[in-house]
Motif scaffolding. Structure first.
Motif, PDB file in Angstrom:
ATOM      1  N   GLU A   1       0.821  -1.215   0.000  1.00 26.71           N
ATOM      2  CA  GLU A   1       0.000   0.000   0.000  1.00 26.71           C
ATOM      3  C   GLU A   1       0.855   1.265   0.000  1.00 26.71           C
ATOM      4  O   GLU A   1       0.595   2.205  -0.754  1.00 26.71           O
ATOM      5  CB  GLU A   1      -0.939   0.003   1.205  1.00 26.71           C
ATOM      6  CG  GLU A   1      -1.896   1.191   1.208  1.00 26.71           C
ATOM      7  CD  GLU A   1      -2.904   1.136   2.348  1.00 26.71           C
ATOM      8  OE1 GLU A   1      -3.586   2.149   2.586  1.00 26.71           O
ATOM      9  OE2 GLU A   1      -3.008   0.069   3.009  1.00 26.71           O
ATOM     10  N   SER A   2       1.896   1.288   0.821  1.00 25.46           N
ATOM     11  CA  SER A   2       2.737   2.487   0.911  1.00 25.46           C
ATOM     12  C   SER A   2       3.551   2.701  -0.358  1.00 25.46           C
ATOM     13  O   SER A   2       3.770   3.845  -0.784  1.00 25.46           O
ATOM     14  CB  SER A   2       3.666   2.397   2.127  1.00 25.46           C
ATOM     15  OG  SER A   2       4.544   1.290   2.024  1.00 25.46           O
ATOM     16  N   ALA A   3       3.990   1.619  -1.005  1.00 29.75           N
ATOM     17  CA  ALA A   3       4.772   1.741  -2.238  1.00 29.75           C
ATOM     18  C   ALA A   3       3.922   2.308  -3.372  1.00 29.75           C
ATOM     19  O   ALA A   3       4.364   3.196  -4.116  1.00 29.75           O
ATOM     20  CB  ALA A   3       5.352   0.393  -2.635  1.00 29.75           C
ATOM     21  N   TYR A   4       2.711   1.803  -3.503  1.00 26.33           N
ATOM     22  CA  TYR A   4       1.815   2.315  -4.540  1.00 26.33           C
ATOM     23  C   TYR A   4       1.420   3.757  -4.247  1.00 26.33           C
ATOM     24  O   TYR A   4       1.330   4.584  -5.161  1.00 26.33           O
ATOM     25  CB  TYR A   4       0.586   1.417  -4.682  1.00 26.33           C
ATOM     26  CG  TYR A   4       0.820   0.232  -5.580  1.00 26.33           C
ATOM     27  CD1 TYR A   4       0.455   0.253  -6.921  1.00 26.33           C
ATOM     28  CD2 TYR A   4       1.448  -0.923  -5.092  1.00 26.33           C
ATOM     29  CE1 TYR A   4       0.692  -0.834  -7.751  1.00 26.33           C
ATOM     30  CE2 TYR A   4       1.693  -2.019  -5.907  1.00 26.33           C
ATOM     31  CZ  TYR A   4       1.314  -1.961  -7.245  1.00 26.33           C
ATOM     32  OH  TYR A   4       1.557  -3.041  -8.067  1.00 26.33           O
ATOM     33  N   LEU A   5       1.190   4.069  -2.977  1.00 25.14           N
ATOM     34  CA  LEU A   5       0.856   5.438  -2.600  1.00 25.14           C
ATOM     35  C   LEU A   5       1.990   6.392  -2.963  1.00 25.14           C
ATOM     36  O   LEU A   5       1.755   7.481  -3.496  1.00 25.14           O
ATOM     37  CB  LEU A   5       0.568   5.520  -1.100  1.00 25.14           C
ATOM     38  CG  LEU A   5       0.370   6.928  -0.525  1.00 25.14           C
ATOM     39  CD1 LEU A   5      -0.828   7.627  -1.181  1.00 25.14           C
ATOM     40  CD2 LEU A   5       0.200   6.860   0.993  1.00 25.14           C
ATOM     41  N   LYS A   6       3.216   5.977  -2.705  1.00 25.53           N
ATOM     42  CA  LYS A   6       4.375   6.832  -2.995  1.00 25.53           C
ATOM     43  C   LYS A   6       4.470   7.140  -4.483  1.00 25.53           C
ATOM     44  O   LYS A   6       4.683   8.299  -4.883  1.00 25.53           O
ATOM     45  CB  LYS A   6       5.656   6.151  -2.504  1.00 25.53           C
ATOM     46  CG  LYS A   6       6.907   7.008  -2.661  1.00 25.53           C
ATOM     47  CD  LYS A   6       8.122   6.319  -2.042  1.00 25.53           C
ATOM     48  CE  LYS A   6       9.368   7.183  -2.187  1.00 25.53           C
ATOM     49  NZ  LYS A   6      10.564   6.529  -1.581  1.00 25.53           N
ATOM     50  N   THR A   7       4.323   6.120  -5.326  1.00 22.80           N
ATOM     51  CA  THR A   7       4.377   6.337  -6.776  1.00 22.80           C
ATOM     52  C   THR A   7       3.185   7.165  -7.241  1.00 22.80           C
ATOM     53  O   THR A   7       3.319   8.043  -8.094  1.00 22.80           O
ATOM     54  CB  THR A   7       4.426   4.995  -7.524  1.00 22.80           C
ATOM     55  OG1 THR A   7       5.574   4.258  -7.102  1.00 22.80           O
ATOM     56  CG2 THR A   7       4.500   5.204  -9.038  1.00 22.80           C
ATOM     57  N   ASN A   8       2.032   6.899  -6.661  1.00 27.04           N
ATOM     58  CA  ASN A   8       0.826   7.653  -6.999  1.00 27.04           C
ATOM     59  C   ASN A   8       1.006   9.137  -6.682  1.00 27.04           C
ATOM     60  O   ASN A   8       0.694  10.011  -7.498  1.00 27.04           O
ATOM     61  CB  ASN A   8      -0.359   7.077  -6.217  1.00 27.04           C
ATOM     62  CG  ASN A   8      -1.710   7.487  -6.787  1.00 27.04           C
ATOM     63  OD1 ASN A   8      -1.817   8.036  -7.879  1.00 27.04           O
ATOM     64  ND2 ASN A   8      -2.764   7.233  -6.035  1.00 27.04           N
ATOM     65  N   GLU A   9       1.539   9.441  -5.510  1.00 32.53           N
ATOM     66  CA  GLU A   9       1.778  10.826  -5.115  1.00 32.53           C
ATOM     67  C   GLU A   9       2.825  11.490  -6.015  1.00 32.53           C
ATOM     68  O   GLU A   9       2.664  12.654  -6.407  1.00 32.53           O
ATOM     69  CB  GLU A   9       2.239  10.891  -3.664  1.00 32.53           C
ATOM     70  CG  GLU A   9       1.150  10.613  -2.649  1.00 32.53           C
ATOM     71  CD  GLU A   9       1.656  10.660  -1.218  1.00 32.53           C
ATOM     72  OE1 GLU A   9       0.866  11.013  -0.326  1.00 32.53           O
ATOM     73  OE2 GLU A   9       2.852  10.342  -1.000  1.00 32.53           O
ATOM     74  N   GLN A  10       3.882  10.754  -6.334  1.00 33.33           N
ATOM     75  CA  GLN A  10       4.950  11.309  -7.169  1.00 33.33           C
ATOM     76  C   GLN A  10       4.422  11.691  -8.546  1.00 33.33           C
ATOM     77  O   GLN A  10       4.695  12.784  -9.052  1.00 33.33           O
ATOM     78  CB  GLN A  10       6.090  10.302  -7.311  1.00 33.33           C
ATOM     79  CG  GLN A  10       7.305  10.836  -8.052  1.00 33.33           C
ATOM     80  CD  GLN A  10       8.167  11.759  -7.211  1.00 33.33           C
ATOM     81  OE1 GLN A  10       8.308  11.539  -6.021  1.00 33.33           O
ATOM     82  NE2 GLN A  10       8.743  12.784  -7.827  1.00 33.33           N
ATOM     83  N   ILE A  11       3.667  10.790  -9.150  1.00 35.51           N
ATOM     84  CA  ILE A  11       3.131  11.059 -10.486  1.00 35.51           C
ATOM     85  C   ILE A  11       2.112  12.187 -10.438  1.00 35.51           C
ATOM     86  O   ILE A  11       2.119  13.082 -11.298  1.00 35.51           O
ATOM     87  CB  ILE A  11       2.539   9.774 -11.094  1.00 35.51           C
ATOM     88  CG1 ILE A  11       3.677   8.779 -11.388  1.00 35.51           C
ATOM     89  CG2 ILE A  11       1.742  10.079 -12.358  1.00 35.51           C
ATOM     90  CD1 ILE A  11       3.226   7.430 -11.893  1.00 35.51           C
ATOM     91  N   ALA A  12       1.251  12.201  -9.430  1.00 37.04           N
ATOM     92  CA  ALA A  12       0.275  13.285  -9.293  1.00 37.04           C
ATOM     93  C   ALA A  12       0.978  14.630  -9.169  1.00 37.04           C
ATOM     94  O   ALA A  12       0.602  15.620  -9.821  1.00 37.04           O
ATOM     95  CB  ALA A  12      -0.621  13.039  -8.079  1.00 37.04           C
ATOM     96  N   ALA A  13       2.024  14.698  -8.341  1.00 44.72           N
ATOM     97  CA  ALA A  13       2.751  15.941  -8.117  1.00 44.72           C
ATOM     98  C   ALA A  13       3.436  16.438  -9.388  1.00 44.72           C
ATOM     99  O   ALA A  13       3.423  17.638  -9.693  1.00 44.72           O
ATOM    100  CB  ALA A  13       3.785  15.751  -7.015  1.00 44.72           C
ATOM    101  N   GLU A  14       4.018  15.529 -10.153  1.00 43.80           N
ATOM    102  CA  GLU A  14       4.744  15.943 -11.350  1.00 43.80           C
ATOM    103  C   GLU A  14       3.792  16.328 -12.481  1.00 43.80           C
ATOM    104  O   GLU A  14       4.072  17.250 -13.252  1.00 43.80           O
ATOM    105  CB  GLU A  14       5.728  14.855 -11.766  1.00 43.80           C
ATOM    106  CG  GLU A  14       6.788  14.649 -10.686  1.00 43.80           C
ATOM    107  CD  GLU A  14       8.000  13.851 -11.133  1.00 43.80           C
ATOM    108  OE1 GLU A  14       8.158  13.628 -12.352  1.00 43.80           O
ATOM    109  OE2 GLU A  14       8.799  13.469 -10.250  1.00 43.80           O
TER     110      GLU A  14
END
Length: 208
Positions: free
Chosen positions: A184-197
């Motif tokens: 869950e935390s790994a997917y959240l991290k990638t999700n946040e990174q892509i959303a931010a960029e």
């Protein structure tokens, strides 16, 4: 299969843009992408983006969905697509992490191998179709700007013949965490990174 969201999509999007810190090298890449989008937008008042990764199952899907949201958020006539060099499936954990950010998924065509979803968010006026496909699938409008998201070397990414230009924007693949406590935390991290960029890119384009 509509799901109750934990957080609004707008909150997730704006919070990610503030939370994720981008270094100068990363900003340079994002600015190159935004400048190309701006150039095409100024000429044609429309731009097609195609996020591309090998299996079109995780990072490229996240890129497409967030670009779809960003186009609505910033009121820009930008169309988001995604594809791969192979057809697999819109992976279930990618669906889950997007649902936790407020996106709604409705199954249009059920298949254990590669289901098709209509993807929306609160108050969205339209939906996008989510499923795994090749980058040159007929549903992907061209010409497009290609954004490759695999975290291997740029030279190992595929040649994209229909692309107006190709940019390499690698992200860590959360696949490594599947079926582990870190999932869950790994997917959240990638999700946040892509959303931010995606926020950064579209915010720059909106300045035109």
């Amino acid at each position: 299969m509509p799901k109750t969201s934990i957080i609004s999509t707008e909150n997730f999007f704006t919070l990610a843009s503030k939370k994720i810190k981008l270094d100068e090298d990363r900003k340079k890449i994002l600015l190159k992408i935004s400048k190309k989008i701006t150039k095409e937008y100024t000429k044609n008042n429309v731009v097609n983006l195609n996020f591309i990764c090998t299996h079109n199952s995780r990072r490229s899907q996240l890129g497409q969905v967030w670009a779809f949201y960003a186009a609505n958020y910033f009121n820009l006539n930008i169309h988001a697509f995604s594809g791969g060099t192979e057809v697999t499936a819109f992976y279930k954990n990618t669906v889950k992490t997007l649902q936790s950010a407020g996106f709604e998924f409705v199954v249009l065509d059920f298949s254990h191998e590669n289901p098709k979803y209509a993807i929306t968010f609160k108050d969205s006026k339209n939906a996008i179709l989510g499923f795994s496909k090749r980058f040159d699938d007929e549903t992907n409008k061209s010409p497009f700007i290609a954004i490759t998201t695999c975290n291997n070397a740029d030279e190992n990414c595929p040649f994209i013949p229909k692309a107006l230009e190709r940019f390499h924007l690698p992200f860590i693949d959360p696949k490594f965490s599947d079926e582990t406590p870190e999932q869950e935390s790994a997917y959240l991290k990638t999700n946040e990174q892509i959303a931010a960029e995606v926020f950064f890119i579209f915010n720059e384009v909106k300045k035109i």
